[in-house]
Scaffold this motif. Structure first.
Motif, PDB file in Angstrom:
ATOM      1  N   UNK A 266       0.830  -1.201   0.000  1.00  0.00           N
ATOM      2  CA  UNK A 266       0.000   0.000   0.000  1.00  0.00           C
ATOM      3  C   UNK A 266       0.867   1.255   0.000  1.00  0.00           C
ATOM      4  N   UNK A 267       1.853   1.300   0.875  1.00  0.00           N
ATOM      5  CA  UNK A 267       2.732   2.475   0.980  1.00  0.00           C
ATOM      6  C   UNK A 267       3.549   2.658  -0.293  1.00  0.00           C
ATOM      7  N   UNK A 268       4.076   1.547  -0.810  1.00  0.00           N
ATOM      8  CA  UNK A 268       4.895   1.619  -2.026  1.00  0.00           C
ATOM      9  C   UNK A 268       4.080   2.135  -3.211  1.00  0.00           C
ATOM     10  N   UNK A 269       2.828   1.684  -3.323  1.00  0.00           N
ATOM     11  CA  UNK A 269       1.973   2.148  -4.416  1.00  0.00           C
ATOM     12  C   UNK A 269       1.645   3.628  -4.275  1.00  0.00           C
ATOM     13  N   UNK A 270       1.432   4.096  -3.057  1.00  0.00           N
ATOM     14  CA  UNK A 270       1.184   5.526  -2.833  1.00  0.00           C
ATOM     15  C   UNK A 270       2.364   6.369  -3.311  1.00  0.00           C
ATOM     16  N   UNK A 271       3.576   5.930  -2.999  1.00  0.00           N
ATOM     17  CA  UNK A 271       4.776   6.668  -3.427  1.00  0.00           C
ATOM     18  C   UNK A 271       4.884   6.673  -4.947  1.00  0.00           C
ATOM     19  N   UNK A 272       4.637   5.527  -5.558  1.00  0.00           N
ATOM     20  CA  UNK A 272       4.730   5.440  -7.020  1.00  0.00           C
ATOM     21  C   UNK A 272       3.689   6.330  -7.696  1.00  0.00           C
ATOM     22  N   UNK A 273       2.479   6.357  -7.150  1.00  0.00           N
ATOM     23  CA  UNK A 273       1.436   7.184  -7.746  1.00  0.00           C
ATOM     24  C   UNK A 273       1.753   8.667  -7.620  1.00  0.00           C
ATOM     25  N   UNK A 274       2.369   9.062  -6.523  1.00  0.00           N
ATOM     26  CA  UNK A 274       2.769  10.470  -6.388  1.00  0.00           C
ATOM     27  C   UNK A 274       3.775  10.841  -7.464  1.00  0.00           C
ATOM     28  N   UNK A 275       4.723   9.947  -7.724  1.00  0.00           N
ATOM     29  CA  UNK A 275       5.721  10.212  -8.766  1.00  0.00           C
ATOM     30  C   UNK A 275       5.058  10.220 -10.141  1.00  0.00           C
ATOM     31  N   UNK A 276       4.223   9.219 -10.412  1.00  0.00           N
ATOM     32  CA  UNK A 276       3.594   9.110 -11.726  1.00  0.00           C
ATOM     33  C   UNK A 276       2.681  10.301 -12.015  1.00  0.00           C
ATOM     34  N   UNK A 277       1.914  10.732 -11.025  1.00  0.00           N
ATOM     35  CA  UNK A 277       1.028  11.879 -11.231  1.00  0.00           C
ATOM     36  C   UNK A 277       1.821  13.159 -11.503  1.00  0.00           C
TER      37      UNK A 277
END
Length: 481
Positions: A266-277
């Motif tokens: 969950x945490x890793x996906x949140x970080x990735x989505x912040x970068x991708x957005x």
């Protein structure tokens, strides 16, 4: 030439013998990178006029002898992103898909077209796109199903591991198969645990007391962990931020009722989505999917952003993901020096700006920054920046190339590194045409003179002692001479 993915190493040039002649030319070509080829080498597939394919690498030429299985010459080819399949368009209008080992045929699809498509590309790993100028794009699925996407303008197809990019004169579109997790949640009437979890979250937001009953029923069936994972994967596949937030909220809601779910995903996906957005914004213009981001790696993404002069965003990503910032800062400093060197800015102002930004970071090498200033013709500025460099072994070579020989010798002596002093002395001896000027410079530093004397003593022979003799005479060491 084939370039590396991080664009830092020079491209390698391959020269291969094909066995083809002007009388028997190839009709189509496809390249298989070393990571996907059977041999582990770069392979080139060449279709010829006799209904076969020749596979060429650095070591051998192999004809696959497909005359009996291919009914017409191949005019277009494309290798799947996973390297397992090869799509071939024949001049009789048949699209043939076969394994990359040429042992089995997967599909023969009749396009009923008399003209060759302008482009052929894979969409993910299970669909092939064909583009004609008047027809647009035809997508052929693994079982012969097809869809047509009309385009009036010319388009260019770029295959990706999980999709295909479609470039027009004014836009970049992405054609992708709907991810399984998204399909499970959004399919009409779906009873998948992830869909039920998403419905429970919506009911909770609306204040419906049945939401608690619904989520506990999912937990009772031991499927809540899978539902949370599916919601996380569906959020990662989304481009719309609002839908990302809704799906991650559902995952968080389900996680509260499931103690055995690993929170790291969950945490890793949140970080990735912040970068991708952040990189998907129009002013940045890098619309990556989560799969492409994982294959590219954050480090290479930061390098590409840095090369685009997106230094602030690169630093923010480095801080978020705990990556090293050295390359970003050095590139920023080099670009700042180049930009300010073209206007009437004093050396002191440029140096102070660079120092103020970089002084809080430890172990930053100023060598590239000083070299950038020197390349812009700001020799004094280069020397001033090089003074901030802590490692003398990096300072001296650049100073020598800038012909700041006396300063280079002084830096080498101050370092108390005997090898570095010898390196400097040998360079000065070879580069100076007048030996007297070399002796004069050396004798102005006692440490250098003593080391050079030892060096000459080891070099003299019984027949030639003039090197040491002349050096001692210049220093008025007559008795020793």
């Amino acid at each position: 030439g084939i370039a590396s993915i991080d664009l830092t190493t020079p491209p390698r040039v391959y020269v291969m013998k094909t066995g083809l002649t002007p009388e028997r030319p190839y009709s189509s070509m496809a390249i298989v990178p070393p990571l996907l080829s059977r041999s582990g080498l770069l392979e080139v597939m060449l279709a010829n006029q006799v209904n076969s394919i020749i596979v060429v690498d650095e070591n051998e030429i192999e004809d696959q002898l497909l005359h009996d299985r291919i009914g017409a010459p191949i005019t277009k080819m494309s290798v799947a992103p996973n390297g397992r399949f090869l799509a071939c368009y024949r001049n009789d209008g048949i699209l043939t898909v076969m394994s990359a080992t040429f042992t089995s045929k997967v599909l023969d699809f009749d396009t009923k077209s008399v003209s060759r498509p302008m482009e052929i590309a894979w969409c993910g790993e299970d669909a092939v796109l064909l583009m004609w100028k008047n027809t647009g794009i035809v997508m052929v699925g693994p079982y012969g199903d097809w869809l047509n996407f009309p385009y009036e303008d010319d388009v260019h197809l770029v295959a990706e591991p999980d999709c295909c990019r479609i470039f027009t004169s004014s836009s970049c579109e992405m054609l992708q198969r709907v991810p399984a997790s998204t399909e499970a949640i959004k399919r009409i009437g779906s009873t998948d645990p992830a869909a039920l979890l998403n419905d429970a979250m919506e009911a909770f937001d609306e204040g419906d007391p049945k939401s608690d009953e619904n989520i506990r029923s999912i937990a009772a069936s031991n499927q809540l962990g899978d539902a949370v994972t599916s919601c996380i994967h569906a959020a990662a596949a989304e481009f719309d931020i609002t839908r990302q937030q809704a799906l991650m909220k559902a995952a968080s809601y389900g996680k509260a009722f499931c103690s055995d779910v690993d929170p790291s995903d969950f945490v890793d996906t949140c970080l990735k989505l912040r970068v991708l957005n952040a990189i998907r914004r129009p002013d940045v213009g890098i619309p990556l999917t989560i799969t492409q981001y994982n294959r590219l790696t954050p480090e290479i993404l930061v390098n590409r952003l840095t090369m685009r002069n997106q230094h602030y965003l690169s630093l923010k990503i480095c801080d978020l993901l705990k990556l090293k910032t050295d390359r970003v800062l050095i590139h920023w400093a080099c670009e700042k020096v180049r930009k300010m060197s073209t206007v009437q800015s004093s050396d002191e102002i440029i140096r102070d700006i660079v120092r103020k930004k970089l002084e809080s970071y430890s172990r930053i090498s100023y060598l590239e920054v000083a070299n950038a200033a020197y390349q812009m013709g700001r020799r004094r500025l280069a020397t001033m920046i090089l003074d901030m460099e802590q490692n003398a072994a990096d300072q001296v070579p650049l100073l020598l190339s800038m012909q700041e020989e006396e300063l280079a010798l002084q830096k080498a002596i101050n370092s108390e590194d005997t090898d570095l002093i010898y390196l400097t002395l040998i360079h000065l001896e070879r580069s100076r045409s007048e030996i007297d000027s070399f002796y004069r410079l050396v004798y102005s530093h006692n440490e250098a003179a003593n080391l050079l004397k030892i060096y000459y003593r080891n070099r003299i022979t019984n027949t030639d002692k003039s090197i040491l003799h002349n050096f001692l005479l210049y220093g008025k060491n007559y008795l020793e001479a």
